[in-house]
Enzyme design. Structure first.
Site, mmCIF file in Angstrom:
data_model
loop_
_atom_site.group_PDB
_atom_site.id
_atom_site.type_symbol
_atom_site.label_atom_id
_atom_site.label_comp_id
_atom_site.label_asym_id
_atom_site.label_seq_id
_atom_site.Cartn_x
_atom_site.Cartn_y
_atom_site.Cartn_z
ATOM 1 N N HIS A 106 0.787 -1.161 -0.075
ATOM 2 C CA HIS A 106 0.062 0.104 0.056
ATOM 3 C C HIS A 106 0.849 1.248 0.002
ATOM 4 C CE1 HIS A 106 -2.911 2.921 1.358
ATOM 5 N NE2 HIS A 106 -3.768 2.171 0.973
ATOM 6 N N GLU A 185 -3.854 1.942 -7.466
ATOM 7 C CA GLU A 185 -4.201 2.894 -6.528
ATOM 8 C C GLU A 185 -3.210 4.178 -6.727
ATOM 9 O OE1 GLU A 185 -6.373 1.640 -3.009
ATOM 10 O OE2 GLU A 185 -4.447 1.671 -2.362
HETATM 11 C C1 PEP Z 1 -6.700 3.380 0.305
HETATM 12 O O1 PEP Z 1 -6.136 4.064 1.022
HETATM 13 O O2 PEP Z 1 -6.545 2.405 -0.251
HETATM 14 C C2 PEP Z 1 -7.909 4.166 -0.438
HETATM 15 C C3 PEP Z 1 -8.569 3.862 -1.298
HETATM 16 O O3 PEP Z 1 -8.432 5.155 0.336
HETATM 17 P P1 PEP Z 1 -9.646 6.187 -0.043
HETATM 18 O O4 PEP Z 1 -10.819 5.538 -0.687
HETATM 19 O O5 PEP Z 1 -9.790 6.870 1.439
HETATM 20 O O6 PEP Z 1 -8.884 7.247 -0.768
#
Ligand code: PEP
Length: 272
Positions: A106, A185
């Protein structure tokens, strides 16, 4: 219409004390059961990622109180070390039987804990060697840059993690065969309230599948809210990149909001 299994993951990070995480898991299960016919297998796989402290309690609660709904759990992280003299670590072997998978790499761990691609690869190898499914997070910091810049970052992250996993005894084929899921992400979208467009997410999915030479399940994560959720799984951007589900942070901390997202995904793929 695709019959692929869609996946929605709730990442609770370190937001709640364990007792509240158990209560939230119960509320999500109750609300999902109310809205969906849980006698039929759900076309959306729902996975909750509580803190390590709450993982056993949340998993036990779901198995005991909501055995038919099929909500799984995943760990938010794992040790890069094997079991042994590693104070404070949580080895993959010890997560086996408790969680269904593990989030690895992450961006908050990469940035706040200095986790390199090499460490990420080692963790991937531990998870696969333990017989568990990894959810590998990849993400660029290229909000306004071109696709080429984004592609370069994602390809580098993928390749470096792959090389490190191989050095730790797990090659590409074993990684793919483990049921590996990749979460795209983008760092700039996480917690910012500024999600990537579905087209950007789709283009990233194409980049990642090309780099992996495999038709991996790919999730999108970054400021997803119920209103925009369906567009990701429905979208086919440049290169036809398919998004198979979502990784949800902030919006997963309220049961009603998270269930709305699951429902949006379920409805958009038009299955049960
Ligand atoms: C995450 O941290 O994996 C994430 C998707 O957070 P958010 O949805 O709050 O942006």
């Amino acid at each position: 219409m695709s019959h692929r299994q869609r996946i929605v993951v709730a990442n609770w990070k370190a937001n709640l004390p364990p007792g509240e995480e158990v209560a939230l898991a119960g509320d999500i299960a109750t609300e999902l059961a109310r809205q969906h016919d849980v006698a039929a297998p759900m076309s959306v796989e729902v996975l909750l990622a509580p803190s390590h402290l709450a993982l056993v309690a949340v998993t036990s609660h779901l198995r005991r109180e909501h055995p038919t709904i099929g909500i799984g759990t995943v760990a938010q992280d794992v040790s890069a070390a094997e079991a042994g003299a590693h104070t404070g670590e949580s080895p993959a072997l010890h997560l086996l039987g408790i969680a269904d998978g593990v989030i690895v790499g992450h961006s908050e761990r990469r940035r706040e804990r200095g986790e390199t691609d090499r460490v990420v690869g080692a963790k991937l190898a531990r998870v696969v060697a333990a017989g568990m499914r990894p959810i590998l997070c990849l993400g660029d910091d290229v909000r306004d840059g071109g696709g080429a810049e984004r592609a370069a970052v994602l390809e580098l992250q993928w390749t470096a993690a792959l090389v490190s996993a191989a050095e730790h005894g797990v090659d590409r084929d074993a990684l793919v065969a483990s049921g590996l899921v990749v979460a795209y992400e983008p760092v700039w979208a996480i917690g910012s309230g500024r999600p990537a467009t579905p087209e950007t997410a789709s283009a990233a999915a194409t980049i990642i599948r090309n780099a992996a030479s495999a038709d991996l399940p790919i999730l999108y994560g970054g400021s997803v809210e119920a209103g925009g959720a369906a567009a990701y799984v429905a979208s086919r951007g440049e290169g036809g990149g398919r998004i198979d589900g979502l990784l949800v942070g902030g919006a997963s901390l309220r049961a009603s909001k998270f269930v709305e997202i699951v429902t949006a995904v379920r409805t958009s793929v038009g299955a049960g």
